[in-house]
Structure formats: C-alpha cells, structure tokens
Design a protein around this motif. Structure first.
Motif, PDB file in Angstrom:
ATOM      1  N   GLU A 117       0.680  -1.821  -0.080  1.00  0.00           N
ATOM      2  CA  GLU A 117       0.072   0.055   0.281  1.00  0.00           C
ATOM      3  C   GLU A 117       0.741   1.180  -0.166  1.00  0.00           C
ATOM      4  O   GLU A 117       0.976   2.406  -0.780  1.00  0.00           O
ATOM      5  CB  GLU A 117      -0.861  -0.182   1.199  1.00  0.00           C
ATOM      6  N   VAL A 118       2.204   1.107   0.943  1.00  0.00           N
ATOM      7  CA  VAL A 118       2.813   2.561   0.459  1.00  0.00           C
ATOM      8  C   VAL A 118       3.388   2.580  -0.119  1.00  0.00           C
ATOM      9  O   VAL A 118       3.708   3.742  -1.435  1.00  0.00           O
ATOM     10  CB  VAL A 118       3.894   2.269   1.904  1.00  0.00           C
ATOM     11  N   VAL A 119       3.997   1.219  -0.946  1.00  0.00           N
ATOM     12  CA  VAL A 119       4.857   1.584  -2.305  1.00  0.00           C
ATOM     13  C   VAL A 119       3.840   2.072  -3.828  1.00  0.00           C
ATOM     14  O   VAL A 119       3.771   3.376  -4.144  1.00  0.00           O
ATOM     15  CB  VAL A 119       4.811   0.379  -2.955  1.00  0.00           C
ATOM     16  N   ASN A 120       2.482   1.684  -3.685  1.00  0.00           N
ATOM     17  CA  ASN A 120       1.553   2.220  -4.457  1.00  0.00           C
ATOM     18  C   ASN A 120       0.994   3.515  -4.277  1.00  0.00           C
ATOM     19  O   ASN A 120       1.042   4.515  -5.440  1.00  0.00           O
ATOM     20  CB  ASN A 120      -0.298   1.560  -4.780  1.00  0.00           C
ATOM     21  N   LEU A 121       1.272   3.663  -3.177  1.00  0.00           N
ATOM     22  CA  LEU A 121       0.200   5.379  -2.531  1.00  0.00           C
ATOM     23  C   LEU A 121       1.420   6.571  -2.975  1.00  0.00           C
ATOM     24  O   LEU A 121       2.061   7.341  -3.533  1.00  0.00           O
ATOM     25  CB  LEU A 121      -0.009   5.771  -1.010  1.00  0.00           C
ATOM     26  N   SER A 122       3.143   5.813  -2.114  1.00  0.00           N
ATOM     27  CA  SER A 122       4.189   6.872  -3.166  1.00  0.00           C
ATOM     28  C   SER A 122       4.418   6.993  -4.144  1.00  0.00           C
ATOM     29  O   SER A 122       4.370   8.284  -5.685  1.00  0.00           O
ATOM     30  CB  SER A 122       5.473   5.584  -2.407  1.00  0.00           C
ATOM     31  N   THR A 123       3.844   5.788  -5.523  1.00  0.00           N
ATOM     32  CA  THR A 123       3.741   6.010  -6.800  1.00  0.00           C
ATOM     33  C   THR A 123       2.624   6.813  -7.604  1.00  0.00           C
ATOM     34  O   THR A 123       2.714   7.689  -8.170  1.00  0.00           O
ATOM     35  CB  THR A 123       3.615   4.481  -7.622  1.00  0.00           C
ATOM     36  N   LEU A 124       1.455   7.051  -6.296  1.00  0.00           N
ATOM     37  CA  LEU A 124       0.554   7.762  -6.957  1.00  0.00           C
ATOM     38  C   LEU A 124       1.430   9.323  -7.075  1.00  0.00           C
ATOM     39  O   LEU A 124       1.062  10.301  -8.343  1.00  0.00           O
ATOM     40  CB  LEU A 124      -0.763   7.451  -6.517  1.00  0.00           C
ATOM     41  N   GLU A 125       1.254   9.173  -5.541  1.00  0.00           N
ATOM     42  CA  GLU A 125       1.757  10.776  -5.468  1.00  0.00           C
ATOM     43  C   GLU A 125       3.253  11.370  -5.938  1.00  0.00           C
ATOM     44  O   GLU A 125       2.742  12.606  -6.388  1.00  0.00           O
ATOM     45  CB  GLU A 125       2.751  10.604  -3.698  1.00  0.00           C
ATOM     46  N   ALA A 126       4.100  10.442  -7.179  1.00  0.00           N
ATOM     47  CA  ALA A 126       5.056  11.030  -7.552  1.00  0.00           C
ATOM     48  C   ALA A 126       4.645  11.492  -8.799  1.00  0.00           C
ATOM     49  O   ALA A 126       4.550  12.194  -9.750  1.00  0.00           O
ATOM     50  CB  ALA A 126       5.739   9.958  -7.869  1.00  0.00           C
ATOM     51  N   GLN A 127       2.758  10.571  -8.998  1.00  0.00           N
ATOM     52  CA  GLN A 127       2.668  10.789 -10.124  1.00  0.00           C
ATOM     53  C   GLN A 127       2.078  12.108 -10.541  1.00  0.00           C
ATOM     54  O   GLN A 127       1.617  13.118 -11.387  1.00  0.00           O
ATOM     55  CB  GLN A 127       1.409   9.779 -10.818  1.00  0.00           C
ATOM     56  N   LYS A 128       1.049  12.402  -9.557  1.00  0.00           N
ATOM     57  CA  LYS A 128       0.533  13.896  -9.321  1.00  0.00           C
ATOM     58  C   LYS A 128       1.055  14.724  -9.248  1.00  0.00           C
ATOM     59  O   LYS A 128       0.728  15.965 -10.015  1.00  0.00           O
ATOM     60  CB  LYS A 128      -0.415  13.892  -8.253  1.00  0.00           C
ATOM     61  N   LEU A 129       2.668  14.021  -8.226  1.00  0.00           N
ATOM     62  CA  LEU A 129       3.260  15.678  -8.643  1.00  0.00           C
ATOM     63  C   LEU A 129       3.786  16.511 -10.194  1.00  0.00           C
ATOM     64  O   LEU A 129       3.995  16.995 -10.130  1.00  0.00           O
ATOM     65  CB  LEU A 129       4.683  15.663  -7.344  1.00  0.00           C
TER      66      LEU A 129
END
Length: 331
Positions: A117-129
């Motif tokens: 979950e942390v990895v997936n959300l970190s990837t999503l955060e990087a994508q939104k940035l």
C-alpha cells in the motif's frame, strides 16, 4: 461434368453439416453423480491432523453429535509451540525490531499488505507531482506568450490566450488537490506501517492478537478434541480422512440439514463432454428408482482430468430420496 461436380460438392456439404449437427445435439452423460439436499460446509477451526471421521457418508446425526476427532498429540505439540511463541513475545516485547524478526513468518501477510500500500501510494503521489509540474511549465509558457507584443489586440491581451491561461490555472488547482490527497493517503499509510511496527509488543497489537487467538483455539480443541454437528443432519461428502493434515478454515465435510428444501446434484463429466454444457442449461436427472427430474446447471468447475458440474432440481417431489446412484444427461 460441371453438374456432377456441383452435385458432389453439395452432397459433401450436406454430410459435413449432418455430422456437425450430430456433434452439437448429441446427449452427454455424467460418469457419476450424487443427489443430496443442499449441504452446509464444516471447516477446521485450527491447523491439525484428523484422528478419525466418526460418521460415514449418509448417516443421520443429531445436533451435538461428535463428527470429527482431531489428533490429541498434535494439539499438545501445537499448544507447546504457541506457549514458546508467547514466551518469546514477553521476553522481547520492548524491542519491536527483534519481535519483527522472530515472528517474520507470522507477520508476512500483514506487513506485505501495508508495504505494498505504501509503495502504491508513493507511486501515485509521484505521478500527481509530475502532472502538477507539467501544468506549471505549461502555465509559464502561456504567460510568456501573453507578454509578447504580437499577442495584444487593440492594446489588450488576446482573449484566446487569456482563456487558455485560465483553463491551465483551473487544471493546476485540480492537480494541487489531487497531489494533496495522494500525499495525505501516503502519509497515513506510512504512519500505519510505523504504528504497526512500533506497537508489536503491546497487548492489542496484531501479533499478540494472533498468538492469543491461536492459543485459545488450540486450548479449546484440546479440552474435547472433537467437532460436533451444529444441527440435525445427514452426513454428506467427506473431504478428509484419518491421518489428513488440515489447515485452519479448510473444508472438512458437508452436512445436509434434514429440514432443507433444496435438492442438488454433483455430477462428474469427461472434460470433452463437459465442453458441450453451459451454465443455466436444463438437464435430465434420472434417480435410482428411474424417476426423471428436471435440473438446471448452476456451475461448471474444470479440474485437471474431469469436470464437476453442480445442478439444482427445479421442482423436487416430496418423496425424493438422497442417492449417489443417479445419472445426468444433457438435453
């Protein structure tokens, strides 16, 4: 000659069509089938070894009758193992890192889930940035374009460029909100992971609850070693036998409530025959006494060598009796 050639072709096509119609309409029959009232599954409450299955298939049981006995020696071993785990827990409860290392196999699922979950959300955060940064670059280009002399009409900025810049601003606001949401979700997941790790030694931690549940289940089973029928029933299919090693929540057997109204058939077909069957097809079930019943296919489960088809009797007669000597034919 052309007429004869056309006639031969026509005859050949007719033969091929006849063969296809035969293959599509031929009846397929089950290799074996069993007619029972709909069963209620009995699952294992713990890991263990089956010492004995106490009721044969088809036998009537009363509520509270013993139906399965677990191996008491295995239960004693299991209890000793959990006591050792509890001792290690108490000795190392103030050192989460050590606890995590000792109980890594037990916590693998819990930690892998939150880690993913942390990895997936970190990837999503990087994508939104990245999306926000791209929009900021587009806005900078639009602002430069608006300052060019050629972009002014009668001393005012080109309306098209103004609208374009406003549209980018709106997208930037949406992107900022999306980044904020993604960052918040990732932060919560990070905190959840830290809390999970740091609270391993507490009495309400996931580790302690797991050990406590396993110990209580094994202790409860040690007191009697038996599973009991939860209601008046007929014993159905057995999925385990004497000496079977079972895991917690594994299917052990089926019980058919004596007051059940639904009648079901479990039929085994050759894999090639089963390809001609479809869910919701109507089949004919021939009971042991020769009575023919209408049944609808509920599910088709393909195995390695055979296919299991489950059907339910559409209008079962009141005199219907359970039997494993039935046949199922397609229509």
């Amino acid at each position: 000659m052309p007429e004869k050639k056309h006639m031969l072709i026509g005859i050949s096509l007719c033969l091929i069509l006849a063969v296809l119609l035969y293959l599509l309409t031929q009846t397929v029959r089950s290799e074996q089938a069993e007619l029972t009232k709909r069963g209620e599954a009995v699952y294992s409450p713990v890991d263990g070894i089956i010492y004995d299955v106490l009721i044969p298939k088809g036998q009537a049981v009363r509520k509270g009758d013993a139906i399965i006995r677990f191996d008491p020696a295995y239960i004693r071993t299991k209890l000793a193992e959990i006591r050792q785990y509890l001792r290690l827990f108490q000795e190392n409860r103030h050192n989460p890192g050590t606890l995590k290392q000792i109980f890594k196999p037990l916590l693998a699922d819990a930690f892998s889930g939150i880690s993913e979950e942390v990895v997936n959300l970190s990837t999503l955060e990087a994508q939104k940035l990245s999306e926000l940064q791209k929009l900021n670059r587009e806005q900078a280009k639009a602002q430069v374009a608006m300052r060019r002399p050629s972009s002014f009409i009668d001393g005012k900025p080109d309306p098209k460029l103004v609208e374009q810049e406003k549209a980018i601003q709106n997208k930037i606001k949406e992107a900022e909100k999306a980044l904020e949401n993604a960052s918040t979700a990732r932060s919560l997941a990070d905190r959840k992971y830290r809390d999970l790790t740091n609270s391993l030694g507490q009495s309400n931690s996931i580790l302690y609850r797991y050990l406590e549940e396993e110990y209580n289940a094994a202790l409860s089973l040690q007191k009697n070693e038996y599973l009991y029928a939860p209601f008046d029933a007929l014993a159905g299919l057995h999925y385990v036998g004497r000496g079977s090693m079972v895991q917690k929540d594994q299917l052990l057997m089926e019980l058919h409530p004596q007051n059940a109204e639904e009648w079901w058939v479990r039929a085994v077909f050759d894999k090639d025959d089963a390809k001609k069957l479809k869910e919701r097809d109507i089949c004919t079930v021939t009971a042991e006494d020769g009575e023919e019943l209408d049944a609808r296919i509920f599910s088709i489960e393909e195995g390695q060598e055979k296919t299991v088809v489950k059907l339910f009797i559409i209008s079962p007669p009141k005199t219907l009796q359970a039997s494993e000597f039935v046949t199922v034919e397609s229509r």
